[in-house]
Design a protein around this motif. Structure first.
Motif, mmCIF file in Angstrom:
data_model
loop_
_atom_site.group_PDB
_atom_site.id
_atom_site.type_symbol
_atom_site.label_atom_id
_atom_site.label_comp_id
_atom_site.label_asym_id
_atom_site.label_seq_id
_atom_site.Cartn_x
_atom_site.Cartn_y
_atom_site.Cartn_z
ATOM 1 N N CYS A 225 -21.049 52.887 107.417
ATOM 2 C CA CYS A 225 -20.209 52.587 108.479
ATOM 3 C C CYS A 225 -20.636 51.249 108.919
ATOM 4 N N ALA A 245 -18.177 51.062 114.223
ATOM 5 C CA ALA A 245 -18.991 51.955 113.170
ATOM 6 C C ALA A 245 -18.711 53.376 113.500
ATOM 7 N N ARG A 248 -15.406 54.893 112.350
ATOM 8 C CA ARG A 248 -15.435 55.157 110.838
ATOM 9 C C ARG A 248 -16.179 56.546 110.793
#
Length: 390
Positions: A225, A245, A248
């Motif tokens: 990520c 991140a 995701r």
């Protein structure tokens, strides 16, 4: 399109106390609305989700956690053709039975209640929605449908023996078929709980500075990520980078559950919700590969967050609060609020009194438990001391 194995509100098994159905809302919509309006739901605002270094407006509480679980559950249920309202009702109610101070408070209360049948937050949620919420003229509790009660009771799977007393007591009057799995809707609510806390505990741990972004970026799944974010947004601001991140990571968890569930339903081809209940295994789960990666992430959170030194110190302090309050109310039940005293007067044994005291303590918010401890036990532990970690 609704799946053939979804719960149909038109075929709901009804309520313990018959009621005239609404002209505008389905039975499961009414359940959801009653849960949202319940006193126990409002109290989740001031109940701990995870102990962290200090409290702040940005950290999750049981209430914000429950809302996040419901959001995930609605998404997954809709993708799988399940009943969204039932899924949301179970998701919103799943933590109603948590006592103050999160799992630490539950462990302390369970130890104190061991001579009286123990304490379990899932069973306590059933006790709340079937007895302790006392607002309606015709019945105690919220009089939820069988399907919603089933989902609250066994969203994590069949209930093993010995069945917690709070659940066994209600089940004797209204059989929830505790030996089977729950509906797919309830199973979605259970996995949505896992998705929500695996995501937000990482976020809260970062904000509490219990671990670093670099440490997070070395973990399974998250490594990819962060790499994707760095590729698309080189030089991105520190806070935006970790948020991108983590969102995701969140998406990967949701998509994995949906993709695997679609495969499992296609393979098993259940023709009704009862086929799901009697499948002999959970239909909603993570894939084996992702589950293995999540074990690594959970181990990281256990040692770096849940058992961080400052958290351990707070665990010891709040355990003392529960351990002081329980015997005090057992010895001096007159200290309970006026509305509880009729129940105390009707109690014919220490067992009955202990369950009343457990109900009262379990209903406390974190701040009220601290205030009561200060008032009744001389103020050895204060909110400031807990929040300062000393």
């Amino acid at each position: 399109m609704t799946a053939v194995y979804a719960c149909d509100p038109g075929s709901a098994r009804g309520r313990l106390h018959p009621e005239q159905e609404s002209r505008f809302r389905s039975p499961f919509q009414r359940d959801r609305d009653r849960i949202i309006h319940a006193s126990a739901f409002r109290r989740l605002k001031h109940k701990t989700q995870v102990f962290i270094e200090h409290e702040g407006d940005y950290f999750r509480t049981r209430l914000t956690h429950s809302i996040e679980v419901a959001q995930v559950a609605r998404t997954v249920a809709a993708a799988l053709g399940l009943n969204v309202e039932l899924t949301e009702a179970v998701a919103l109610a799943h933590d109603l039975g948590h006592p103050p101070f999160g799992h630490t408070g539950e462990e302390a209360l369970n130890a104190l209640m061991r001579p009286y049948g123990g304490f379990d937050h899932n069973a306590q949620a059933i006790r709340i929605v079937t007895s302790l919420e006392r607002h309606y003229a015709d019945f105690d509790g919220l009089n939820l449908t069988w399907e919603t009660l089933e989902g609250i009771a066994k969203h994590n799977g069949p209930v093993p023996e010995p069945i917690p007393y709070a659940l066994a007591d209600y089940n004797a009057r209204h059989d929830l078929e505790l030996h089977t799995h729950a509906s797919a809707e309830a199973q979605v609510a259970a996995l949505s709980d896992d998705i929500a806390y695996n995501h937000h505990d990482l976020h809260d741990g970062l904000r509490a500075e219990l671990f670093s972004t670099d440490e997070l970026a070395d973990l399974p799944v998250l490594k990819g990520c962060f790499a994707e974010v760095d590729r698309i947004y080189p030089g991105l601001n520190y806070y935006r980078r970790r948020h991108e991140a983590l969102r995701r990571f969140f998406g990967i968890l949701v998509e994995d559950v949906i993709d695997l569930a679609q495969e499992r339903f296609a393979r098993a081809a259940p023709e009704s919700v009862d086929d799901v209940r009697h499948a002999g295994h959970m239909m909603i789960r993570f894939s084996d590969g992702l589950w293995a990666d999540l074990k690594v992430i959970r181990e990281f959170l256990f040692y770096r967050m849940y058992r961080a030194p400052v958290v351990v110190t707070m665990r010891e302090q709040v355990t003392e609060i529960v351990e002081d309050l329980f015997p005090l109310f057992m010895e001096r039940p007159e200290e309970l609020p006026k509305q509880w005293r009729k129940d105390v007067a009707d109690a014919t044994s220490d067992l009955a009194l202990a369950r009343i005291v457990a109900d009262y303590i379990a209903g406390m918010t974190d701040r009220f438990a601290i205030q009561e401890h200060t008032r009744l036990c001389g103020g050895r532990i204060t909110a400031k001391g807990i929040l300062d970690g000393g």
